[in-house]
Design a protein around this motif. Structure first.
Motif, PDB file in Angstrom:
ATOM      1  N   THR A   1      20.896  -1.636  45.634  1.00 50.91           N
ATOM      2  CA  THR A   1      22.002  -2.184  44.860  1.00 50.91           C
ATOM      3  C   THR A   1      22.189  -3.619  45.326  1.00 50.91           C
ATOM      4  O   THR A   1      22.457  -3.868  46.499  1.00 50.91           O
ATOM      5  N   VAL A   2      21.986  -4.540  44.417  1.00 58.51           N
ATOM      6  CA  VAL A   2      22.098  -5.966  44.733  1.00 58.51           C
ATOM      7  C   VAL A   2      23.311  -6.510  43.999  1.00 58.51           C
ATOM      8  O   VAL A   2      23.359  -6.510  42.772  1.00 58.51           O
TER       9      VAL A   2
ATOM     10  N   TYR B   1      23.059  -5.353  40.223  1.00 58.55           N
ATOM     11  CA  TYR B   1      21.747  -4.916  39.781  1.00 58.55           C
ATOM     12  C   TYR B   1      21.334  -3.710  40.617  1.00 58.55           C
ATOM     13  O   TYR B   1      21.576  -3.677  41.817  1.00 58.55           O
ATOM     14  N   VAL B   2      20.687  -2.756  39.964  1.00 58.12           N
ATOM     15  CA  VAL B   2      20.115  -1.630  40.694  1.00 58.12           C
ATOM     16  C   VAL B   2      18.608  -1.675  40.470  1.00 58.12           C
ATOM     17  O   VAL B   2      18.133  -1.611  39.329  1.00 58.12           O
ATOM     18  N   LEU B   3      17.881  -1.821  41.570  1.00 55.17           N
ATOM     19  CA  LEU B   3      16.429  -1.914  41.511  1.00 55.17           C
ATOM     20  C   LEU B   3      15.824  -0.637  42.088  1.00 55.17           C
ATOM     21  O   LEU B   3      16.190  -0.223  43.194  1.00 55.17           O
ATOM     22  N   THR B   4      14.940  -0.017  41.358  1.00 59.28           N
ATOM     23  CA  THR B   4      14.172   1.111  41.885  1.00 59.28           C
ATOM     24  C   THR B   4      12.921   0.520  42.506  1.00 59.28           C
ATOM     25  O   THR B   4      12.172  -0.199  41.846  1.00 59.28           O
ATOM     26  N   VAL B   5      12.719   0.814  43.797  1.00 52.67           N
ATOM     27  CA  VAL B   5      11.647   0.175  44.558  1.00 52.67           C
ATOM     28  C   VAL B   5      10.679   1.231  45.068  1.00 52.67           C
ATOM     29  O   VAL B   5      11.079   2.223  45.684  1.00 52.67           O
TER      30      VAL B   5
ATOM     31  N   LEU C   1      21.039  -3.816  35.064  1.00 57.72           N
ATOM     32  CA  LEU C   1      22.274  -4.541  35.338  1.00 57.72           C
ATOM     33  C   LEU C   1      23.421  -3.593  35.050  1.00 57.72           C
ATOM     34  O   LEU C   1      23.566  -3.099  33.935  1.00 57.72           O
ATOM     35  N   GLN C   2      24.223  -3.303  36.073  1.00 61.53           N
ATOM     36  CA  GLN C   2      25.371  -2.403  35.935  1.00 61.53           C
ATOM     37  C   GLN C   2      26.565  -3.207  35.457  1.00 61.53           C
ATOM     38  O   GLN C   2      26.733  -4.349  35.826  1.00 61.53           O
ATOM     39  N   LYS C   3      27.404  -2.587  34.707  1.00 62.47           N
ATOM     40  CA  LYS C   3      28.594  -3.277  34.211  1.00 62.47           C
ATOM     41  C   LYS C   3      29.819  -2.742  34.883  1.00 62.47           C
ATOM     42  O   LYS C   3      29.929  -1.684  35.335  1.00 62.47           O
TER      43      LYS C   3
END
Length: 124
Positions: free
Chosen positions: A94-95, A56-60, A122-124
């Motif tokens: 990046t989680v 997962y990539v979270l923009t914070v 969600l990155q693949k």
């Protein structure tokens, strides 16, 4: 009379500025509002990326310094099955996850420590 009042106000402002400078020199400047030592880094034992099929990539919003980044990383790294890495320049996290996580769980983890999630993908 008016000149004296302005002069007194300037002296007060200068005194407050000098006090602030002295405090920053003594304790350092921390954006997070604390002057404590940075939190200890929580390290993930399993750093094999193949064990984490979900990324997962979270923009914070709100992360501005290395202390902020460490707090966010620690919030995720303290949970079983998660491994987080912050990119402070891009303001994202990046989680990597061993199992699928609900996006609301990831968002709550960030919100609970005082930051705001703007986007999750969600990155693949």
């Amino acid at each position: 009379m008016g000149t004296a009042v302005v002069f007194v106000i300037l002296i007060v402002i200068c005194a407050m500025a000098l006090g602030s400078i002295k405090k920053r020199i003594k304790y350092g400047s921390a954006c997070c509002g604390t002057h404590d030592a940075p939190p200890s880094k929580i390290k993930v034992r399993d750093k094999n990326k193949s064990h984490y099929p979900y990324v997962y990539v979270l923009t914070v919003d709100g992360m501005v310094c290395s202390n902020c980044a460490r707090r966010v990383e620690n919030a995720f790294n303290s949970k079983e099955g998660l491994w987080a890495q912050v990119n402070l320049e891009k303001k994202n996290v990046t989680v990597r996850a061993k199992k699928i996580f609900d996006e609301s769980q990831l968002s709550k983890t960030v919100n609970d420590i005082g930051y705001t999630v703007i986007d999750i993908s969600l990155q693949k």
